[in-house]
Design an enzyme around this catalytic site. Structure first.
Site, PDB file in Angstrom:
ATOM      1  CB  ALA A 155      -0.883  -0.025   1.245  1.00  0.00           C
TER       2      ALA A 155
ATOM      3  N   GLY B 200       0.504  -5.188   0.706  1.00  0.00           N
ATOM      4  CA  GLY B 200      -0.681  -5.160  -0.146  1.00  0.00           C
ATOM      5  C   GLY B 200      -0.389  -5.661  -1.543  1.00  0.00           C
TER       6      GLY B 200
ATOM      7  CD  GLU C  20      -2.552  -7.871   2.430  1.00  0.00           C
ATOM      8  OE1 GLU C  20      -2.253  -6.679   2.203  1.00  0.00           O
ATOM      9  OE2 GLU C  20      -3.141  -8.228   3.457  1.00  0.00           O
TER      10      GLU C  20
HETATM   11  N1  T1G Z   1       4.705   3.433   0.167  1.00  0.00           N
HETATM   12  C1  T1G Z   1       5.207   4.645  -0.183  1.00  0.00           C
HETATM   13  N2  T1G Z   1       6.503   4.868  -0.507  1.00  0.00           N
HETATM   14  C2  T1G Z   1       7.323   3.795  -0.468  1.00  0.00           C
HETATM   15  C3  T1G Z   1       6.873   2.509  -0.103  1.00  0.00           C
HETATM   16  C4  T1G Z   1       5.492   2.344   0.225  1.00  0.00           C
HETATM   17  N3  T1G Z   1       4.983   1.157   0.539  1.00  0.00           N
HETATM   18  N4  T1G Z   1       7.951   1.658  -0.148  1.00  0.00           N
HETATM   19  C5  T1G Z   1       9.001   2.395  -0.520  1.00  0.00           C
HETATM   20  N5  T1G Z   1       8.640   3.675  -0.715  1.00  0.00           N
HETATM   21  C6  T1G Z   1       9.500   4.771  -1.166  1.00  0.00           C
HETATM   22  C7  T1G Z   1      10.600   5.055  -0.164  1.00  0.00           C
HETATM   23  O1  T1G Z   1      10.150   5.954   0.825  1.00  0.00           O
HETATM   24  C8  T1G Z   1      11.672   5.658  -1.057  1.00  0.00           C
HETATM   25  O2  T1G Z   1      11.271   6.992  -1.320  1.00  0.00           O
HETATM   26  C9  T1G Z   1      11.509   4.880  -2.359  1.00  0.00           C
HETATM   27  O3  T1G Z   1      10.183   4.336  -2.338  1.00  0.00           O
HETATM   28  C10 T1G Z   1      12.496   3.744  -2.488  1.00  0.00           C
HETATM   29  O4  T1G Z   1      12.374   2.995  -1.293  1.00  0.00           O
HETATM   30  C11 T1G Z   1      -2.855  -3.114   3.019  1.00  0.00           C
HETATM   31  C12 T1G Z   1      -1.324  -1.960   4.921  1.00  0.00           C
HETATM   32  C13 T1G Z   1      10.275  -2.064  -1.402  1.00  0.00           C
HETATM   33  C14 T1G Z   1      12.121  -3.259  -0.189  1.00  0.00           C
HETATM   34  O5  T1G Z   1       6.203  -2.082   4.084  1.00  0.00           O
HETATM   35  O6  T1G Z   1      10.480  -2.292   2.231  1.00  0.00           O
HETATM   36  O7  T1G Z   1       0.773  -2.823   2.240  1.00  0.00           O
HETATM   37  O8  T1G Z   1      13.318   8.153  -0.379  1.00  0.00           O
HETATM   38  O9  T1G Z   1      14.700   3.494  -0.470  1.00  0.00           O
HETATM   39  O10 T1G Z   1      15.969   0.097  -0.540  1.00  0.00           O
HETATM   40  O11 T1G Z   1      -1.798  -4.962   4.005  1.00  0.00           O
HETATM   41  O12 T1G Z   1      11.125   0.314   0.038  1.00  0.00           O
HETATM   42  O13 T1G Z   1      13.146   7.645  -2.855  1.00  0.00           O
HETATM   43  O14 T1G Z   1      11.645   9.373  -1.805  1.00  0.00           O
HETATM   44  O15 T1G Z   1      13.288   1.660   0.586  1.00  0.00           O
HETATM   45  O16 T1G Z   1      15.207  -0.535  -2.888  1.00  0.00           O
HETATM   46  C15 T1G Z   1       3.740  -2.753   3.128  1.00  0.00           C
HETATM   47  C16 T1G Z   1       8.063  -0.910   2.316  1.00  0.00           C
HETATM   48  C17 T1G Z   1       3.051  -1.412   3.173  1.00  0.00           C
HETATM   49  C18 T1G Z   1       7.301  -2.178   1.983  1.00  0.00           C
HETATM   50  C19 T1G Z   1      12.589  -1.282  -1.641  1.00  0.00           C
HETATM   51  N6  T1G Z   1       4.940  -2.668   2.342  1.00  0.00           N
HETATM   52  N7  T1G Z   1       9.143  -0.671   1.383  1.00  0.00           N
HETATM   53  O17 T1G Z   1      13.762  -0.972  -0.895  1.00  0.00           O
HETATM   54  O18 T1G Z   1      14.204   1.384  -1.754  1.00  0.00           O
HETATM   55  S1  T1G Z   1       1.622  -1.427   4.209  1.00  0.00           S
HETATM   56  C20 T1G Z   1       6.108  -2.291   2.902  1.00  0.00           C
HETATM   57  C21 T1G Z   1      10.320  -1.386   1.464  1.00  0.00           C
HETATM   58  C22 T1G Z   1       0.559  -2.477   3.369  1.00  0.00           C
HETATM   59  C23 T1G Z   1      -1.522  -3.777   3.284  1.00  0.00           C
HETATM   60  C24 T1G Z   1      -0.615  -2.992   4.140  1.00  0.00           C
HETATM   61  C25 T1G Z   1      11.395  -0.966   0.512  1.00  0.00           C
HETATM   62  C26 T1G Z   1      11.575  -1.910  -0.673  1.00  0.00           C
HETATM   63  P1  T1G Z   1      12.410   8.121  -1.621  1.00  0.00           P
HETATM   64  P2  T1G Z   1      13.698   2.397  -0.632  1.00  0.00           P
HETATM   65  P3  T1G Z   1      14.893  -0.037  -1.551  1.00  0.00           P
END
Ligand code: T1G
Length: 697
Positions: free
Chosen positions: A64, A103, A106
């Site tokens: 998400a 998500g 999912e």
């Molecule tokens: N939403 C918004 N921005 C995100 C994002 C996300 N989910 N994931 C990464 N970014 C942005 C991050 O801030 C950075 O921005 C850029 O993308 C690159 O990220 C309904 C409720 C995917 C393994 O928790 O683990 O789904 O600094 O530097 O090292 O059940 O990002 O460039 O401006 O981390 O290559 C669940 C979170 C959400 C995954 C990539 N998903 N992201 O790592 O790049 S909640 C997560 C990560 C959800 C549902 C629920 C990592 C990555 P900027 P990065 P990376």
């Protein structure tokens, strides 16, 4: 209709929905809308017999859009998008690559089939955001891999490899070659073969043991102490086993909402972005050219030097370790090997990797062997005299352009840089012990440190698995400078009537892994004792000496765990701190000698007097420009000192409880004691008076 966040195309009789929302294809509203519209469009198109959902760019959907949380919901919710996919009358194949997370996974569960690239990974990492999978993940994953494996996956938030995803039924096939081509072929064949439209919701979640949930709660109690999300996750997986799917989904939604609106998730979502923001340097553009780091050199093979060397070997960067005598060098290399062997024994790495890592570490007694290093980090004795010798020598030996870094925990980087003819190449890299474990790396910018050195070191820090924060040159930099304020008040509190165990318990219950006295026993009370003997209380010239009891403890050889007693007693090898009447006697004698009448002290007073001064010091640090942003200070404290991430960090927490409340308390203690220690920082005063926050700076 979505903006171009989702693209549609066809190949033969297969409709293709491509997510186009870089950098990680997060499921913002336009993406959710685009997927739903795309499925409906292809279902209605008689020429389309099957559908492929794929991520454009480097990854499938990574979750998400965390930025959308807390905003009014708009567009179709993810569950309705997933239901549209699941109920489609044509086969839908999700083609995964990169990291299909949260998500994203999912959404893939809404497809009837899933294929993955060999390097692809999947996972449900919501727990790190203080959440749980809120779009069916807690109900569908147990139906695919059983309750136990699903619990482990969701509680750890770990990334699962393509191989394990296939083996556990999360995906149907691992496909070599071009992912889209293979996915289209696979979808076409499903339609041609009239393959069943598999719905995960129709499967049963197996329960491997009737006591699984109780046992899991006990197993995570210590590590997840204070956190909400892990315990809610257990409840949702339990629902997946015990309730029909739709009721389980209802239970998931209730528990998800509780977490989403909790202060813990707000703090952990803040922290997610803070850690990434802290790696950025305001006046160093992200496209600043970086120096290539192909080989490293470490001076000193002691605890710090050895740990630092391991970080480079872990990242596959060859590293030469220099010592000034063979015995120390041998000891250092032996310790490194032992650390790796212990990790392998615990399953943290493959046994065969121990030799591979060791092969990247070259011991030497000669500075000449550092002449090809692109970066050299000294981790020698913490005196300016020794640093002077080392940096003068490095200036002669290191190749032009080599980055010269010091691991000093507080000495003046500018003075160290002045011992070379290349101060622009000198930077501080303050690792935290044990350096191969602790994530925090305080990179210290000297007056002359060049921007490309800063850019290189901030990037390198992440490559070697650290969380970098750039700080300025001041005594104790940022973390230790704030820790000192907490320590001064903790010392005063026990002179005035509190006990070490009471102070420790207040901070332990707040969420720290241990309190200041147990921590001192762990680190060794003699460390601080030597420093106090070596120098006046220069940091706190505006307050009275705080080391009387600590000195008395050390004079009796009570150095802590290593001597079996310090502030507490230890029945080694058990490391549980046991209050010691002997220590209480020393404390009371000291209070008497200082003319202090002991009194009952409340836990609230202990919390205020140990944490508010840290916030006040943080405000001074920001005023002086020793940290770029308040969130940098939070990232330092979460990663270097065990500040509970579900409280965001000291400055985030200050905003949450109200800067004015802290300001008023500081003034209250200032009036009560007359001690200049309590004078509020001008910045804190300004925020309190204007209703501002540290986040708004
Ligand atoms: N939403 C918004 N921005 C995100 C994002 C996300 N989910 N994931 C990464 N970014 C942005 C991050 O801030 C950075 O921005 C850029 O993308 C690159 O990220 C309904 C409720 C995917 C393994 O928790 O683990 O789904 O600094 O530097 O090292 O059940 O990002 O460039 O401006 O981390 O290559 C669940 C979170 C959400 C995954 C990539 N998903 N992201 O790592 O790049 S909640 C997560 C990560 C959800 C549902 C629920 C990592 C990555 P900027 P990065 P990376």
């Amino acid at each position: 209709m979505s903006d171009d966040a989702v693209l549609y195309s066809t190949q033969g009789d297969v409709g293709i929905i491509t997510i186009n929302n870089p950098p990680v294809n997060a499921l913002r509203n336009a993406v959710r809308t685009g997927i739903k519209d795309g499925v409906e469009k292809f279902v209605a198109d008689p020429a389309v017999k099957a559908i492929v959902l794929i991520g454009g760019g480097r990854t499938f959907i990574a979750g998400a859009d965390i930025k959308e949380f807390g905003k009014p919901p708009s567009g179709p919710d993810l569950n309705s998008v997933i239901a549209t996919m699941e109920n489609a009358p044509k086969p839908i194949v999700a083609a995964l690559h990169g990291t299909a997370l949260g998500g994203g996974l999912e959404t893939a569960f809404g497809a009837h089939y899933r294929v993955i690239a060999p390097t692809g990974k999947v996972g449900l990492p919501e727990v790190h955001l203080g959440l749980l999978p809120g779009a069916g993940g807690t109900q569908r994953l147990p139906r695919l891999m059983g309750a136990k494996a699903a619990l482990d996956a969701i509680l750890s938030g770990a990334h699962i490899s393509a191989g394990k995803a296939k083996a556990t039924g999360i995906v149907d096939e691992i496909v070599e070659g071009d992912l889209l081509t293979e996915a289209v072929k696979y979808a076409h064949k499903l339609a041609a073969d009239k393959a069943p439209l598999k719905k995960i919701r129709d499967k049963k979640a197996t329960l491997e043991s009737p006591v699984l949930f109780e046992e899991t709660e006990k197993a995570i109690a210590r590590k997840s102490r204070g956190f909400l999300a892990p315990f809610h996750i257990i409840k949702t997986v339990k629902a997946a086993v015990e309730l029909p799917f739709d009721q389980g989904m209802k239970r998931e939604r209730e528990l998800f909402q509780e977490l989403l609106t909790s202060s813990q998730s707000a703090a952990q979502r803040f922290y997610f972005f803070a850690e990434r923001e802290a790696a950025k340097v305001k006046d160093v553009p992200s496209d600043t050219p970086m120096r290539e780091i192909k080989a490293a050199g470490i001076i000193g093979a002691g605890t710090m030097g050895g740990g630092i060397a391991m970080n480079f070997a872990n990242a596959g960067i060859p590293v030469t370790v220099l010592e000034n005598d063979q015995a120390a060098l041998d000891r250092g290399l032996k310790t490194i090997r032992t650390n790796y062997e212990n990790t392998a024994r615990r399953g943290g790495m493959k046994a065969e990797d121990v030799d591979k890592r060791m092969a990247l570490i070259t011991p030497t007694l000669s500075y000449d062997d550092l002449k090809n290093a692109d970066i050299i980090i000294e981790a020698v004795f913490e005196t300016m005299e020794v640093k002077e010798q080392v940096f003068k020598k490095l200036d002669q030996v290191a190749k032009p352009g080599a980055i010269l870094a010091t691991n000093t925990s507080g000495l003046d980087i500018n003075q160290i840089a002045s011992y070379t003819k290349r101060p622009q190449d000198v930077i501080g890299m303050h690792f935290f012990s044990p350096a191969n474990v602790m994530k925090l790396l305080e990179n210290v910018r000297g007056k002359a440190t060049s921007k490309d050195v800063i850019a290189t070191v901030m990037n390198l820090s992440k490559k070697i698995g650290k969380v970098p924060v750039l700080v300025g040159v001041c005594e104790g930099f940022v973390g230790n400078r704030m820790l000192r304020q907490r320590g001064v008040q903790a010392s005063y509190l026990i002179e005035e009537g509190a006990t070490p165990q009471q102070v420790d318990k207040v901070l332990y219950d707040f969420g720290f892994p241990m309190g200041p006295f147990a921590m001192s026993d762990l680190a060794g009370n003699d460390v601080g004792w030597r420093i106090r003997q070596g120098k006046k209380e220069s940091q706190q010239s505006n307050t009275r000496y705080s080391g009387y009891v600590a000195d008395a403890i050390c004079e009796q050889g009570r150095f802590g765990q290593k001597t079996g007693k310090g502030w507490f007693l230890y029945n080694l090898p058990d490391r549980t701190p046991i209050p010691d009447p002997e220590v209480q006697k020393i404390i009371e004698e000291t209070s008497k000698r200082l003319g202090i009448k002991r009194r009952e002290i409340s836990d609230q007073e202990i919390l205020e007097r140990t944490l508010y001064p840290m916030v006040n010091e943080g405000a001074k640090i920001l005023e002086e420009g020793m940290a770029q942003r308040a969130l940098d200070i939070d990232v330092i404290w979460v990663n270097g000192y065990g500040w509970p991430v579900y409280r965001g960090g000291p400055m985030f927490w200050a905003d949450q409880i109200g800067v004015k409340k802290i300001y008023d308390a500081l003034n209250k203690y200032h009036e009560q004691t007359g001690d200049a220690f309590w004078k509020p920082a001008p910045l804190l005063k300004k925020l309190a008076e204007t209703g501002g926050t540290f986040a708004s700076l």
